[in-house]
Design a protein around this motif. Structure first.
Motif: not given
Length: 552
Positions: A301, A304, A328, A339, A354, A418-419, A422-423
């Motif tokens: 990303e 990041s 996504e 999250c 991340s 975890n975010p 996230e991609n």
């Protein structure tokens, strides 16, 4: 004159009653309230409360209550009361089941296909060779040793050492520091965590030595972007080295990240993605540490941190096409998930959040606290989180490895979640041999010769000038040093559709209230308006209790 016997009897009774009433009024106290006995007042209050409750019970919309009150026979009252209590028990049991379902915070995952303009991801690459052969003598002797030592000799360094672990020995004092974090190291075989594989051992030592060097030195002795980048284009538009940001890797030296935060893909396919032609300078490779030619590449990303060692792929000389598809992922917060947004991460550390970045920064902090040094076994730049400058040496490596193992097992806590958004990118990789000899001579060599410094390298390596390649028919062995030296890389989106994966509550507040209403209607026939009746009953009871307390 009317005689008494001539008056109607009802008139005489009313007159007597009036006289009695007048006498009672005359006997009232100063406040006019009269001396009514307390027992009579309490009885009147009880009667009034009972009448109110009976009236409310007879008019309530809750099923069964009116039948209990209005029943004239005892067995009927008991029958309706038993049935109503049974229904109430079933209602309470159903409520508990509904509450348990709601509090478990179950979730489901939905997936749909969406379409739109896509932001191009970050692309980071490193030359697999960290130090140029021509500049090797400018590096520390220990680094020269580990870069040039053979695998067979490395086996001598990797042989298990028979050492008795003495916690009172200065070399094992770090074991006591684990206790501060609530972790018991009794029974740990510390030496078993030292790698015995020769290649892993060499990589650890190389990373340890490179991490001790300042960034300007690492950049000078390694392959720079100006050395490697022969051609760059994005969306069919020419780009150059200013589009890349340098970062350092303790294993690969110089790495470069495409500044992709402003790059957008509007059309799928290779012509509208990123195209790079890179010179690996394989004649500068140091053997045997660099046993293969190529680059390390990671797609991530934008903004990041690129974890080249953990997430990167090796790209060999030739032409490689990498087709991307974006996924996504949207996760739920507490109570359905764990999250977090981590919106302050960029301001605090200068990088997008991340989970791996969080874990490695936590590892740096824990190692500094327990071992008294900065670990060299992490990929992330430790300066992001600490200004401590002492890196772990050879004797500190077991401690650093123990910290990592304890962290992975969960014995040392790191609050990394975890975010919420996230991609991730799935990759389709294909490659073929490239370039052909004719293309190398007539296209690649002229591309190198466009730069004066690179043109000098052509002469030094081949013995022929750029003009010789253009004007003369040179033998095949004249370009032998350039074979397996170039990488052409195409990175693009295969299409503009992307998968959107979202976690949603399988049981939300609306379903919760709906089920409560259904259970209430099923068992006791109540509705929302019935709550008002219950509140009214409670108000009457409280009012009666307050009045009794005041009279006492």
């Amino acid at each position: 004159m009317t005689k008494v016997e001539d008056l109607p009897k009802n008139h005489i009774a009313s007159t007597v009653e009036k006289e009695n009433t007048d006498i009672e009024i005359e006997n009232t106290g100063e406040n006019g309230a009269g001396d009514i006995p307390a027992e009579d007042s309490a009885t009147e209050g009880n009667t009034k409360l009972k009448e109110v409750l009976v009236e409310l019970a007879m008019g309530t919309t809750i099923h069964g209550v009116a039948n209990i009150v209005s029943a004239t026979k005892t067995y009927k009252k008991l029958l309706w009361l038993s049935l109503w209590i049974l229904a109430l028990v079933g209602y309470c049991f159903q409520l508990s089941q509904i509450h348990n379902t709601y509090t478990t915070a179950q979730k489901t995952t939905t997936m749909d296909l969406q379409f739109g303009v896509l932001n191009f991801p970050g692309v980071t690459f490193c030359n697999l060779n960290p130090v140029k052969k021509s500049l090797l003598r400018e590096t520390p002797l220990d680094l020269q040793l580990f870069l040039t030592i053979s695998e067979s000799v490395m086996k001598l360094y990797s042989e298990p050492i028979s050492v008795e672990i003495d916690r009172n020995h200065p070399g094992f004092q770090f074991l006591n520091n684990f206790e501060k974090h609530g972790f018991n190291t009794e029974g740990w075989d510390v030496l078993s965590y030292i790698p015995t594989d020769p290649l892993q051992t060499r990589d650890i030592f190389i990373k340890s030595e490179i991490s001790k060097m300042n960034r300007s030195t690492v950049e000078r002795i390694g392959h720079t972007i100006d050395d490697m980048l022969l051609h760059c284009s994005f969306n069919s538009m020419i780009c150059n080295s200013s589009f890349f940001t340098p970062i350092s890797s303790t294993r690969f030296g110089n790495c470069y990240t495409l500044k992709s935060d402003q790059l957008v893909t509007t059309v799928p396919g290779p012509p509208y993605g990123l195209t790079l032609v890179l010179d690996m300078e394989t004649y500068e490779y140091v053997s045997p540490s660099s046993s293969g030619n190529g680059i390390k590449l990671v797609i991530h990303e934008p903004d990041s941190y690129p974890f080249v060692e953990e997430q990167g792929v090796n790209v060999a000389p030739g032409r490689t096409s990498i087709g991307l598809n974006r996924i996504e992922i949207q996760r739920l917060k507490h109570p359905h998930g764990n999250c977090e947004d981590h919106k302050d991460y960029v301001n605090q550390y200068g990088i997008e959040y991340s989970k791996m970045a969080c874990e490695q920064l936590c590892q740096v902090t824990l190692t500094q606290d327990i071992c008294g040094c900065i670990p060299t076994i992490v990929s992330i730049d430790p300066s992001i989180v600490t200004s401590f400058s002492k890196f772990c040496g050879t004797m500190d490596i077991p401690c650093a490895i123990l910290v990592r193992q304890a962290q992975v097992k969960g014995d040392l806590y790191c609050p990394c979640t975890n975010p919420c958004l996230e991609n991730v990118y799935t990759k389709t990789i294909s490659s073929h041999s490239w370039p052909r000899q004719e293309y190398l001579i007539h296209e690649i060599i002229p591309l190198i010769c466009e730069d004066t410094e690179r043109a000098k390298k052509v002469v030094n390596i081949t013995g022929y000038t750029c003009e010789d390649f253009l004007l003369m028919d040179l033998p095949e062995d004249s370009i032998q040093a350039f074979r397996d030296n170039f990488v052409k890389l195409d990175v693009y989106f295969e299409d503009l559709n992307y998968e959107h994966i979202e976690e949603v509550p399988s049981y939300d507040i609306y379903q919760f209230l709906s089920d409560i209403g259904g259970a209430t209607g099923l068992f006791v026939g109540a509705s929302v308006l019935s709550l008002v009746e219950v509140v009214q009953i409670l108000v009457e009871i409280i009012k009666y209790a307050v009045c009794r307390h005041v009279k006492k």
